[in-house]
Design an enzyme around this catalytic site. Sequence first.
Site, mmCIF file in Angstrom:
data_model
loop_
_atom_site.group_PDB
_atom_site.id
_atom_site.type_symbol
_atom_site.label_atom_id
_atom_site.label_comp_id
_atom_site.label_asym_id
_atom_site.label_seq_id
_atom_site.Cartn_x
_atom_site.Cartn_y
_atom_site.Cartn_z
ATOM 1 N N HIS A 70 0.820 -1.209 0.000
ATOM 2 C CA HIS A 70 0.000 0.000 0.000
ATOM 3 C C HIS A 70 0.856 1.262 0.000
ATOM 4 O O HIS A 70 0.517 2.250 -0.634
ATOM 5 C CB HIS A 70 -0.971 -0.021 1.177
ATOM 6 C CG HIS A 70 -2.074 -1.000 0.941
ATOM 7 N ND1 HIS A 70 -2.270 -2.110 1.731
ATOM 8 C CD2 HIS A 70 -3.005 -1.060 -0.028
ATOM 9 C CE1 HIS A 70 -3.288 -2.794 1.250
ATOM 10 N NE2 HIS A 70 -3.754 -2.182 0.191
ATOM 11 N N ARG A 124 -9.668 5.005 -3.178
ATOM 12 C CA ARG A 124 -9.241 4.328 -1.945
ATOM 13 C C ARG A 124 -9.418 5.299 -0.778
ATOM 14 O O ARG A 124 -8.503 6.049 -0.451
ATOM 15 C CB ARG A 124 -7.772 3.926 -2.047
ATOM 16 C CG ARG A 124 -7.480 2.792 -2.999
ATOM 17 C CD ARG A 124 -5.995 2.458 -2.947
ATOM 18 N NE ARG A 124 -5.687 1.200 -3.581
ATOM 19 C CZ ARG A 124 -5.174 1.086 -4.816
ATOM 20 N NH1 ARG A 124 -4.927 2.147 -5.530
ATOM 21 N NH2 ARG A 124 -4.899 -0.107 -5.306
ATOM 22 N N ARG A 139 -14.787 3.193 -2.754
ATOM 23 C CA ARG A 139 -14.623 1.959 -1.969
ATOM 24 C C ARG A 139 -14.685 2.325 -0.496
ATOM 25 O O ARG A 139 -14.019 3.270 -0.061
ATOM 26 C CB ARG A 139 -13.271 1.313 -2.285
ATOM 27 C CG ARG A 139 -13.040 0.072 -1.452
ATOM 28 C CD ARG A 139 -11.770 -0.610 -1.831
ATOM 29 N NE ARG A 139 -10.593 0.091 -1.332
ATOM 30 C CZ ARG A 139 -9.350 -0.314 -1.573
ATOM 31 N NH1 ARG A 139 -9.125 -1.387 -2.300
ATOM 32 N NH2 ARG A 139 -8.324 0.351 -1.090
ATOM 33 N N ASN A 171 -4.381 -7.204 -6.642
ATOM 34 C CA ASN A 171 -3.256 -6.999 -5.718
ATOM 35 C C ASN A 171 -3.388 -7.947 -4.526
ATOM 36 O O ASN A 171 -2.422 -8.593 -4.116
ATOM 37 C CB ASN A 171 -3.221 -5.559 -5.210
ATOM 38 C CG ASN A 171 -3.090 -4.565 -6.339
ATOM 39 O OD1 ASN A 171 -2.689 -4.936 -7.437
ATOM 40 N ND2 ASN A 171 -3.441 -3.323 -6.088
ATOM 41 N N ASP A 172 -4.593 -7.993 -3.983
ATOM 42 C CA ASP A 172 -4.817 -8.914 -2.868
ATOM 43 C C ASP A 172 -5.094 -10.337 -3.346
ATOM 44 O O ASP A 172 -4.655 -11.298 -2.715
ATOM 45 C CB ASP A 172 -5.982 -8.426 -2.001
ATOM 46 C CG ASP A 172 -5.518 -7.374 -1.014
ATOM 47 O OD1 ASP A 172 -4.505 -7.621 -0.340
ATOM 48 O OD2 ASP A 172 -6.133 -6.301 -0.937
ATOM 49 N N ARG A 206 2.276 -9.311 -0.415
ATOM 50 C CA ARG A 206 2.485 -8.344 -1.497
ATOM 51 C C ARG A 206 3.496 -7.264 -1.139
ATOM 52 O O ARG A 206 3.977 -6.542 -2.005
ATOM 53 C CB ARG A 206 1.141 -7.707 -1.897
ATOM 54 C CG ARG A 206 0.489 -6.948 -0.790
ATOM 55 C CD ARG A 206 -0.955 -6.584 -1.113
ATOM 56 N NE ARG A 206 -1.085 -5.264 -1.711
ATOM 57 C CZ ARG A 206 -2.246 -4.656 -1.901
ATOM 58 N NH1 ARG A 206 -3.378 -5.256 -1.578
ATOM 59 N NH2 ARG A 206 -2.302 -3.470 -2.432
ATOM 60 N N CYS A 264 -9.440 -3.845 -11.046
ATOM 61 C CA CYS A 264 -8.783 -2.608 -10.599
ATOM 62 C C CYS A 264 -7.448 -2.864 -9.894
ATOM 63 O O CYS A 264 -6.886 -1.957 -9.294
ATOM 64 C CB CYS A 264 -9.715 -1.812 -9.688
ATOM 65 S SG CYS A 264 -10.084 -2.648 -8.149
HETATM 66 C C1 PEP Z 1 -6.466 -4.854 -4.910
HETATM 67 O O1 PEP Z 1 -6.313 -5.545 -3.910
HETATM 68 O O2 PEP Z 1 -6.224 -5.251 -6.077
HETATM 69 C C2 PEP Z 1 -6.925 -3.469 -4.779
HETATM 70 C C3 PEP Z 1 -7.187 -2.735 -5.839
HETATM 71 O O3 PEP Z 1 -7.020 -2.957 -3.519
HETATM 72 P P1 PEP Z 1 -5.756 -2.418 -2.678
HETATM 73 O O4 PEP Z 1 -4.573 -2.391 -3.580
HETATM 74 O O5 PEP Z 1 -6.116 -1.085 -2.172
HETATM 75 O O6 PEP Z 1 -5.646 -3.451 -1.590
HETATM 76 MG MG MG Z 2 -7.109 -4.879 -2.022
#
Ligand code: PEP
Ligand code: MG
Length: 606
Positions: free
Chosen positions: A212, A319, A355, A477-478, A488, A525
């Site tokens: 993040h 976010r 979100r 990402n998650d 990550r 996303c």
């Molecule tokens: C994700 O997890 O892909 C996402 C867009 O949320 P964040 O990166 O804020 O966890």
């Molecule tokens: Mg995420």
Amino acid sequence: MGTGLGGSGVRGAGGVARAWSMEAIKGIPVSPGVVIGRALVLDDALHYVPHRTVAQDQVARQHERLEAAIGAATKDLEQDRDRIAEQLGPEPAKIFEFHLGMLHDPSLLEPVRASIDEDRVTAEYAVAKAFRALSARFRAMDSEVFRQKTNDLMDLDRRVLSKLMGESEDRLARQTEPVVVVAHDMTPARAASLDLEKVIAIATDAGGRTSHASIVAAALGIPVVVGCQRLTQYVEDGDELVVDGRSGVVVVRPDAETLEQYRRDIERIGDYQLRLREYAELEAVTKDGVRITLLGNIEFSREIEAVLSNGGDGVGLYRTEYLYLTSKTKPTEEEHFQAYKECIELLAGRPFTIRTADLGADKYTQEQAEEPERNPFLGLRSIRYCLQNLPMFKTQLRAILRASALGPVKVMFPLVSTAMELKQAKLVLNDTMEECEEDGIEFDADMPVGVMIEVPSAALTATTLAREVSFFSIGTNDLIQYTLAVDRANERVANLYTGAHPAVLQLIKMVIRAGRRFDVDTSLCGEIAGDVEFTMLLIGMGLRTLSLVPSQLPNVKRVIRSVDIGTCERLARKVGSFDSERQVMNCLREKVQEIVPGMDGGRTAG
Ligand code: PEP
Ligand code: MG
């Protein structure tokens, strides 16, 4: 993420003897661009003290610095003691008396002085090593008295180190020329508060491409390289650096030839960016006429300008947790509302997906928590946190509802892992709607409600979740980290973190299929949406909406305008037959080079 108190910098065995020659250090590219600038090392006394050795003729200087720091810390303690005695009486002031005694205890200071002499290390390293070793011994004793002493010691450690290393933010504020910030690690809050007038690039030891902190740092629009592992051991304040955000290389003290080469690169990138500008103004439409919706991911309302100037169709992911990170107190309903209103006004009728707070894990709550979680990425995060903090959750939902009266707002819930969670979140939203109605507050009763698909359990049960929502947004990402069991934010396993893994692709496919079956709009996303190597694959898998980092919009558009849907679908079928991420990645790379020759592979194109 990075090491905490007593991290590897303090415990490290070898240490780096500083060489004044050029060093090229490979890290993980996060945000493109190349800059040349002077380093400001923001090692934080709270976190990490790199293991630096000094030349023999610098040893006396380290002793002087140590004594000066002890003197200054002593003065502060005496002032605190007197102030507290005056305000609260003699009893509470005793703790400072105790700290003063401890700070001058030879059994604490002798090992520090010996370490400077014998190991020839910096005063800060000697302090951190000795104080933290003693505190570890106290901690191991398993007695309340000694545990308390551990806290006292850490408090002293911080006081002395902040005298030796300076308070990071003050040091940055004092800079008169822009600098490259070098740090062991970055928190999202610190990245969010960096002054862009002063900072031209960021390079860190720790972190992953989608941690993040990296995402926030990238949102600043400057070159960012993370995961350089031991960069802070090689760099000192004022060193000249090249930060290459395309390849993830940081060159420390570049020689004349290297500098010249990078200066040429910087010029070339400038030309490329200018040429890319023309794509910003063109439609994201494939050669055979299929329109792809490209939205921007933002952390701050000010980024909407970048979304629009890069040709984005709106915002697909706001976010909102950065409203919490940049302030010392939780944002009020009005503060939420004002932030959303500002975005809606700037977007002027374009779509806007908010979100709900994705707090927890490495965002905000750990720093506030009385007792940090053992495994915060699997802990009380995101929607779980909101469902356990209903007043806070409702405050945000009320603001979102108020904003929905002003423009095309959608709301989505992050990190849902069970259908029950989603139902609960919707119940809270319905309750909030009823309350708004009672209070005569205007809102859009048909505001679309969506869910992020970021956990394998959500992807696997997408057909169940589909009945509850009007859209899915796939958060790779998650999803990658939870599918592959790869943190990550951990640079040490960054080589295993990839969206090209067949398991991740299978899950994405399942979600797209479920979305189609239940008529649920599906978009993506995660950061791979901004990675040109994935563009054709994602379109070939059936996605028609992507939400990405604004700076990548023109690059992704360029790929879209160079292909037809048939090519993308054939690529997706081919890639679907591979069983290793390496095969997938090689194939994607080759294809993008074939379709858009000269394009610089990943999201770092240019
Ligand atoms: C994700 O997890 O892909 C996402 C867009 O949320 P964040 O990166 O804020 O966890
Ligand atoms: Mg995420």
